[in-house]
Design an enzyme around this catalytic site. Structure first.
Site, PDB file in Angstrom:
ATOM      1  N   GLU A   1      38.447   4.020  46.920  1.00 11.52           N
ATOM      2  CA  GLU A   1      39.536   3.443  46.114  1.00 11.52           C
ATOM      3  C   GLU A   1      40.779   3.560  46.968  1.00 11.52           C
ATOM      4  O   GLU A   1      41.349   4.646  47.096  1.00 11.52           O
ATOM      5  CB  GLU A   1      39.734   4.244  44.820  1.00 11.52           C
ATOM      6  CG  GLU A   1      38.548   4.247  43.890  1.00 11.52           C
ATOM      7  CD  GLU A   1      38.330   2.912  43.206  1.00 11.52           C
ATOM      8  OE1 GLU A   1      39.156   1.994  43.372  1.00 11.52           O
ATOM      9  OE2 GLU A   1      37.309   2.790  42.511  1.00 11.52           O
TER      10      GLU A   1
ATOM     11  N   CYS B   1      48.400   3.344  43.116  1.00 15.48           N
ATOM     12  CA  CYS B   1      47.850   2.279  43.959  1.00 15.48           C
ATOM     13  C   CYS B   1      47.806   0.954  43.221  1.00 15.48           C
ATOM     14  O   CYS B   1      47.682  -0.096  43.837  1.00 15.48           O
ATOM     15  CB  CYS B   1      46.479   2.664  44.485  1.00 15.48           C
ATOM     16  SG  CYS B   1      45.434   3.300  43.204  1.00 15.48           S
TER      17      CYS B   1
END
Ligand code: ADP
Length: 512
Positions: free
Chosen positions: A283, A317
């Site tokens: 990720e 993010c």
């Protein structure tokens, strides 16, 4: 004994007492959650080299704790413990694993306020957001305690009557988890809960800026009754992390790794994993476009952007990074946004009442945000609000709006990871899509439109793993979180989060 280690011990004791007293002042109930040792094979341990590294409160810059600075020796011990534990853990029933996860979830709920206080102390995250993260983190334990019992195999249609074909879903084995500082609880539970549900054992390497939240969470896992070795935590400083990470990716006893963090480190770990052909879940960074079309409900688009940008002070993010607003509504949108940012954001120490914007995590993040803003302004961006560090020497950055941004500026090219909104005007849907997709990153995107045909067209064409449509809060245990392009591999959360931790075993049985 020389006098210096003694001074060090007294200082550490003093720092520990200070943290405990400070958190008790904020209502901490169980000081036992303030773990300052790592956890290997069911034991709370120091580093074999005896070293420690400091943990700092980014709001005050004071050292609040010291944790073991482990190296390969301790990492190997954790891998061995996880490997041994896997031999029995993999044979537990799904129901047993489900019950343990449920107990862990219940303990986390019971201690949610303490966990939030610890998080605010080490991450600077405003308490209201820390509470939100604990609820989010704990929801993965609940979700995967339910999913554990729904990990099914398949019976395929055999081409002949003389065989049966069956696919079993089995746990991959020992899994390494390297997690970031921006969600120091949830990024651990999101991975560990899925791995444990599948029957894997884990070694967690929390981020060096925020190890206390992970240690506190694992303290509760121990209390929930997970057997020794099933969950292990190795803490390491920035200096020792590359060696620890290398072993976590290359040990023959490790079956796979799950990483959340920067694309640069993710790429490096992917390379390390190549040699042993390890399973890998990544990720990584994003550079999320946030598109507001003419037909959008401007009020809800502004509210959505406030969440998508300022949650965790922009340090996520999936933060909106490139804001594209269609020509006709650009001025109105900017005006409403300016008003909202000026009115609704309160910057300060996460423990102070009403604060919803904390500090950046450390000096290197602060420098990065400052550089991006300065470079963009030098290239012609206009500062509508903010634009600089709040107070010299602090880690607080003013909530910032930059307008008249162009695609080549650093604020569009790079993931800012701070409280900076960069606005660009666009004319057509085609142009917006072209800009949105003109990046190597593909984690999240957002867009606001009331035109149903446009909703489908744009949703299908955005090159990201997740799309928020008239909605900016997309994270949930039930959602399939993950990216495409250089933003990662695999999905976390949802039933798909189990995939990284299982493999299919094909059984072919002759029946005649
Ligand atoms: P950020 O830029 O957000 O700090 P990083 O990717 O540097 O993100 O950090 C995320 C996690 O990766 C942290 O736990 C950090 O310690 C770890 N990490 C950083 N460098 C390495 C490395 N060379 N090997 C293994 N882990 C690393």
């Amino acid at each position: 004994m020389t006098v210096f280690p003694l001074v060090g011990t007294i200082l550490r004791h003093h720092q520990q007492m200070h943290l405990m007293e400070m958190l008790k002042g904020h209502g901490l109930r169980f000081a036992s959650l303030l773990r300052q040792e790592a956890y290997i094979g069911g034991k709370w341990v120091s580093a074999s080299n005896g070293k420690l590294f400091p943990v700092t409160n980014p709001s005050t810059r004071k050292v609040i704790a010291n944790v073991p600075d482990m190296d390969e020796v301790d990492t190997q011990a954790a891998i061995d413990a996880a490997y041994e534990a896997f031999q029995t853990w993999q044979r537990t029933t799904a129901k047993e694993r489900s019950l343990l996860l449920r107990k862990w979830h219940n303990l986390m709920e019971e201690h949610k306020e303490d966990l939030a206080l610890i998080m605010t102390a080490e991450a600077g995250k405003p308490l209201v957001e820390a509470r939100g993260e604990i609820a989010y983190g704990s929801s993965f334990l609940e979700w995967y305690s339910e999913e554990a019992r729904r990990i099914y195999g398949e019976v395929a249609q055999s081409p002949t009557n003389s065989k049966e074909m069956i696919f079993l879903r089995q746990p991959i084995g020992v899994t390494s988890m390297i997690t970031p500082w921006n969600f120091p609880n949830a990024m651990i539970t999101r991975k560990a809960a899925a791995a444990l549900a599948a029957g894997c054992t884990c070694i967690i390497k929390p981020a060096e800026d925020t190890p206390l939240s992970g240690l506190a969470a694992v303290d509760l896992a121990e209390k929930a009754g997970f057997p020794p070795g099933v969950l292990n935590v190795v803490t390491a400083s920035r200096k020792n992390t590359p060696a620890v990470g290398k072993l976590l990716c290359t040990s023959s006893k490790v079956a796979g790794i799950s990483f959340t963090g920067s694309t640069a480190v993710g790429r490096h770990l992917y390379e390390l994993c190549a040699h042993g052909i390890k399973r890998i879940g990544l990720e990584l960074g994003g550079n999320a476009p946030f598109i507001v079309f003419n037909s959008a409900n401007i009020k809800s688009a502004v509210e959505g952007l406030m969440v998508a940008k300022f949650r965790n002070t922009g340090q996520a993010c999936i933060s909106a990074n490139r804001i594209l607003v269609q020509e006709e509504i650009y001025d109105e949108f900017l005006e409403a946004l300016k008003e909202s940012v000026s009115k609704n954001l309160i910057v300060g120490d996460g423990f102070d009442k009403g604060v919803n914007q904390g500090p950046l995590i450390n000096d290197s993040q602060l420098r990065k945000v400052e550089n991006i803003v300065n470079e963009s302004v030098a290239a012609g961006a206009k500062v509508v609000l903010g634009g600089k560090c709040l107070k010299k020497g602090s880690l607080f950055f003013e909530p910032t709006i930059l307008s008249e941004v162009t695609e080549d500026m650093s604020c569009f090219q790079e993931e800012v990871f701070g409280p900076v909104i960069s606005l660009k005007r666009f004319t057509t849907e085609e142009e917006a899509l072209k800009i949105a997709n003109s990046t190597d990153q593909g984690l999240a995107s957002y867009f606001y439109s009331q035109d149903v045909s446009q909703v489908w067209r744009v949703a299908r064409r955005l090159e990201t793993g997740m799309v928020g449509i008239n909605e900016s809060l997309i994270s949930a245990a039930e959602g399939a979180f993950g990216g495409v392009k250089q933003s990662g591999i695999g999905r976390e959360g949802s039933k798909h989060g189990i995939d990284d931790f299982t493999y299919l075993k094909y059984l072919c049985i002759g029946v005649n």
